[in-house]
Scaffold this motif. Structure first.
Motif, PDB file in Angstrom:
ATOM      1  N   THR A 122       3.274  13.674   3.913  1.00 26.98           N
ATOM      2  CA  THR A 122       2.667  12.374   4.236  1.00 26.98           C
ATOM      3  C   THR A 122       3.658  11.250   3.963  1.00 26.98           C
ATOM      4  O   THR A 122       3.505  10.491   3.002  1.00 26.98           O
ATOM      5  N   ARG A 155       2.693   7.560   3.030  1.00 27.75           N
ATOM      6  CA  ARG A 155       2.219   7.190   1.687  1.00 27.75           C
ATOM      7  C   ARG A 155       3.320   6.546   0.861  1.00 27.75           C
ATOM      8  O   ARG A 155       3.040   5.855  -0.123  1.00 27.75           O
ATOM      9  N   HIS A 161       0.810  -1.223   0.000  1.00 28.59           N
ATOM     10  CA  HIS A 161       0.000   0.000   0.000  1.00 28.59           C
ATOM     11  C   HIS A 161       0.843   1.273   0.000  1.00 28.59           C
ATOM     12  O   HIS A 161       0.367   2.325   0.428  1.00 28.59           O
ATOM     13  N   LYS A 162       2.094   1.159  -0.466  1.00 28.79           N
ATOM     14  CA  LYS A 162       2.953   2.330  -0.528  1.00 28.79           C
ATOM     15  C   LYS A 162       3.648   2.394  -1.883  1.00 28.79           C
ATOM     16  O   LYS A 162       3.887   1.368  -2.517  1.00 28.79           O
TER      17      LYS A 162
END
Length: 341
Positions: A326, A329, A160-161
């Protein structure tokens, strides 16, 4: 001392961000997690004796903000407490910045990691498509950019990155393919006996190609700078320049295709930097995509891979700002590349 990151990657605002290339350095300050980068300061590296002097005089002397952290992208491998740039005499010494600039936390990345981060930070309005193909969501991507040198990075999506993969791909060997290539290549200036990507695919590489084309035909070159050659090629006022730019674009297509195969870049290949932006008409002429797709037995695969020119003038800074705001991320490994006071 260098520290690792993971959840510790969160940085204290305000954050100084900097994209330091061989010729120009660009700086801005991100005030908080909801802010876009502030006013950008662009300086020529040759105008300052050190990066610390450039940051102080070009940025800090013009604002009341005092950054607590810095995220810097540099043109060269990040290794150790003294980071030397490949095409610039500056040496980045993060520990010294605690005293000279008042910073408490410094992260140093490769400049093309920042360009890779920009690929997902920027929208389609900042990209010009070259040829067919549509990107697959979350598929691998490649970023390359001819500038002072040839920068290369990969970008993969996992856990998820988005994870940038830095490297020195601009120094891979490149060789002739056609009969005309074999007339030109003997006249290219080599580096320690070999032709690397940077001997053709950068500003000085374009000059190198132009001179080689002229020598291959026994003619005298008229121009000595990349800007002159590019202008003469695009307005078709000089036949040698026209062929040199065609040769440059073809070699760029071959190299981009090679890297696309390495990273299986179904998410796209992204060309960045000022040279790519200036030669969009040449990139759209056809020989770039032909060279890019000429990868038997995988030509059909290559035809489906999209290629874009990133047109945003401050792409790398936007990538750094996205990471600074962020970090969760992105899977940016900062072990050995982060220093805290």
């Amino acid at each position: 001392m260098p520290v690792s990151s993971d959840d510790e990657a969160v940085l204290q605002f305000p954050i100084l961000i900097g994209d330091i290339g061989g010729t120009n350095a660009r700086f801005a300050i991100v005030v908080d997690a909801n802010s876009e980068p502030g006013e950008t300061r662009i300086v020529q590296t040759a105008s300052f004796a050190s990066i610390d002097e450039a940051i102080q005089q070009a940025v800090l002397d013009h604002t009341s903000l005092r950054p607590r952290s810095a995220v810097l992208a540099v043109a060269g491998p990040v290794d150790g407490d003294e980071i030397r740039l490949t095409n610039c005499p500056w040496v980045v010494r993060p520990k010294a910045m605690f005293d000279t600039l008042g910073l408490h936390d410094v992260v140093v990345l490769n400049d093309f990691e920042a360009q890779a981060l920009a690929v997902v930070a920027l929208g389609e309005e900042h990209m010009e498509k070259i040829g067919p193909g549509e990107p697959e969501e979350n598929a691998g991507r490649v970023v390359l950019g001819p500038g002072t040198g040839l920068g290369v990075a990969g970008l993969i999506h996992a856990s998820h990155k988005w994870i940038p993969v830095p490297g020195e791909g601009g120094h891979m060997d490149i060789g002739p393919r056609t009969a005309r290539d074999r007339e030109i290549f003997p006249h290219l200036e080599a580096i320690e006996g070999r032709i690397s990507g940077e001997q053709i695919l950068c500003g000085r590489g374009l000059v190198n190609a132009y001179r080689a084309v002229a020598k291959a035909d026994g003619k005298e070159p008229r121009f000595s700078t990349p800007a002159e050659i590019t202008a003469a090629a695009l307005d078709k006022s000089d036949a040698i320049a026209v062929e040199a730019l065609e040769f440059f674009v073809t070699c760029l297509g071959r190299t981009a295709g090679d890297l696309a195969l390495v990273f299986m870049s179904r998410g796209g290949v992204y060309l960045t930097g000022g040279i790519a932006q200036k030669i969009v008409p040449a990139l759209k002429a056809g020989n770039f995509r032909a060279a890019f797709e000429d990868k038997a037995p995988h030509s059909a695969l290559m035809r489906d891979m999209p290629v874009y020119v990133i047109t945003h003038p401050l792409a790398a800074l936007n990538g750094l700002a996205a990471f600074a705001r962020t970090p969760s991320r992105f899977g940016v490994e900062t072990a050995g590349r982060r220093w805290q006071a």
